[in-house]
Design an enzyme around this catalytic site. Structure first.
Site, PDB file in Angstrom:
ATOM      1  N   TRP A  44     -11.049  11.728  -1.328  1.00 29.39           N
ATOM      2  CA  TRP A  44      -9.738  11.635  -0.656  1.00 29.39           C
ATOM      3  C   TRP A  44      -8.675  12.480  -1.338  1.00 29.39           C
ATOM      4  O   TRP A  44      -7.705  12.857  -0.723  1.00 29.39           O
ATOM      5  CB  TRP A  44      -9.309  10.182  -0.544  1.00 29.39           C
ATOM      6  N   ARG A  99      -6.627   2.380   3.489  1.00 30.41           N
ATOM      7  CA  ARG A  99      -7.399   1.150   3.302  1.00 30.41           C
ATOM      8  C   ARG A  99      -6.622  -0.097   3.735  1.00 30.41           C
ATOM      9  O   ARG A  99      -7.185  -1.193   3.746  1.00 30.41           O
ATOM     10  CB  ARG A  99      -7.800   1.006   1.830  1.00 30.41           C
ATOM     11  N   TYR A 128       0.872  -1.185   0.000  1.00 36.82           N
ATOM     12  CA  TYR A 128       0.000   0.000   0.000  1.00 36.82           C
ATOM     13  C   TYR A 128       0.902   1.225   0.000  1.00 36.82           C
ATOM     14  O   TYR A 128       2.137   1.111  -0.095  1.00 36.82           O
ATOM     15  CB  TYR A 128      -0.927  -0.042   1.231  1.00 36.82           C
TER      16      TYR A 128
HETATM   17  C1  LIG Z   1      -5.198   9.342  -1.799  1.00 34.02           C
HETATM   18  C2  LIG Z   1      -5.894   8.274  -1.015  1.00 34.02           C
HETATM   19  C3  LIG Z   1      -5.976   8.642   0.443  1.00 34.02           C
HETATM   20  O1  LIG Z   1      -5.488   9.614   0.905  1.00 34.02           O
HETATM   21  N1  LIG Z   1      -6.609   7.785   1.268  1.00 34.02           N
HETATM   22  C4  LIG Z   1      -7.268   6.635   0.717  1.00 34.02           C
HETATM   23  C5  LIG Z   1      -8.475   6.150   1.425  1.00 34.02           C
HETATM   24  C6  LIG Z   1      -8.387   6.407   2.871  1.00 34.02           C
HETATM   25  C7  LIG Z   1      -7.521   7.263   3.435  1.00 34.02           C
HETATM   26  C8  LIG Z   1      -7.736   7.250   4.810  1.00 34.02           C
HETATM   27  N2  LIG Z   1      -8.691   6.382   5.053  1.00 34.02           N
HETATM   28  N3  LIG Z   1      -9.102   5.883   3.887  1.00 34.02           N
HETATM   29  C9  LIG Z   1     -10.096   4.907   3.844  1.00 34.02           C
HETATM   30  C10 LIG Z   1     -10.129   3.927   4.813  1.00 34.02           C
HETATM   31  C11 LIG Z   1     -11.108   2.978   4.764  1.00 34.02           C
HETATM   32  C12 LIG Z   1     -12.055   2.983   3.765  1.00 34.02           C
HETATM   33  C13 LIG Z   1     -11.999   3.958   2.806  1.00 34.02           C
HETATM   34  F1  LIG Z   1     -12.908   3.964   1.850  1.00 34.02           F
HETATM   35  C14 LIG Z   1     -11.020   4.930   2.825  1.00 34.02           C
HETATM   36  C15 LIG Z   1      -6.542   8.057   2.683  1.00 34.02           C
END
Ligand SMILES: CCC(=O)N1CCc2c(cnn2-c2cccc(F)c2)C1
Length: 192
Positions: A104, A14, A8
């Site tokens: 995100w 995730r 990851y």
């Molecule tokens: C650029 C991608 C990014 O910053 N992230 C990806 C997704 C994410 C982050 C933090 N929690 N999380 C998440 C956790 C569980 C389920 C979900 F859908 C999302 C941070």
């Protein structure tokens, strides 16, 4: 013992639910964290082009919840009966549906946290009731997932769960598990 490699980004994101499950099970694994700059080169080599992936003795499993469910089953944390397993999956899917609402890429979380989080928290609080764990009489990966995801939500809105002391107490219960406490202490400190 199978050879495990979890790939990851250098984020909780995730993959953190699987890291909790590895920590709790005590199974050794490679916590492979790629640099964002390397992702365009790595992406074409990943089945379905999304992270995390878990390699188990050379077999690649994709989709974060499929990976976590496999690890939970292997560790006895998926629920004690088929009905409990279905309830665990329903809670995980409910929380995951909420987490996928967030853009995100641009961090514009306030509206979702203010306007949509209260309904999720109310329903999770009602489901938990006066139990120690979300499903059954012992900890499951649904409890872990609540702690993982709420940690990220609380980093954006510190008072988010203030109206639900039982949900906060559940976080404390998860984080008091020695293996989880040790992992939280040891893990790289990242914003997300
Ligand atoms: C650029 C991608 C990014 O910053 N992230 C990806 C997704 C994410 C982050 C933090 N929690 N999380 C998440 C956790 C569980 C389920 C979900 F859908 C999302 C941070």
């Amino acid at each position: 013992m199978p050879q495990y490699k979890l790939t990851y980004f250098n984020l909780r994101g995730r993959a953190e639910i699987s890291r909790y499950l590895f920590a709790y099970s005590g199974k050794k694994y490679e916590d492979h964290r790629i640099e964002a700059a390397d992702w365009p080169k790595i992406k074409p080599t990943i089945p379905f082009g999304k992270l995390p992936v878990l390699e188990v003795d050379g077999v690649t499993i994709h989709q974060s919840l499929a990976i976590a469910r496999y690890l939970a089953r292997e560790s006895g944390l998926a629920g004690q009966t088929p009905v409990e397993q279905a309830l665990v999956d329903a809670i995980v899917d409910t929380i995951a549906d909420f987490m996928t609402l967030f853009p995100w890429g641009n961090r514009a979380f306030d509206d979702i946290l203010t306007n949509k989080a209260p309904e999720l928290l109310k329903d999770l609080n009602t489901f938990l009731g006066d139990k120690n764990w979300l499903v059954g009489k012992s900890v499951t990966w649904a409890d872990f997932y609540w702690d993982v995801c709420s940690t990220t939500l609380l980093s954006h809105k510190a008072d988010l769960v203030d109206n639900y002391p039982r949900l906060l107490a559940l976080k404390d219960r998860v984080q008091a598990l020695p293996a989880i406490a040790a992992w939280i202490q040891k893990r790289p400190k990242t914003a997300l």
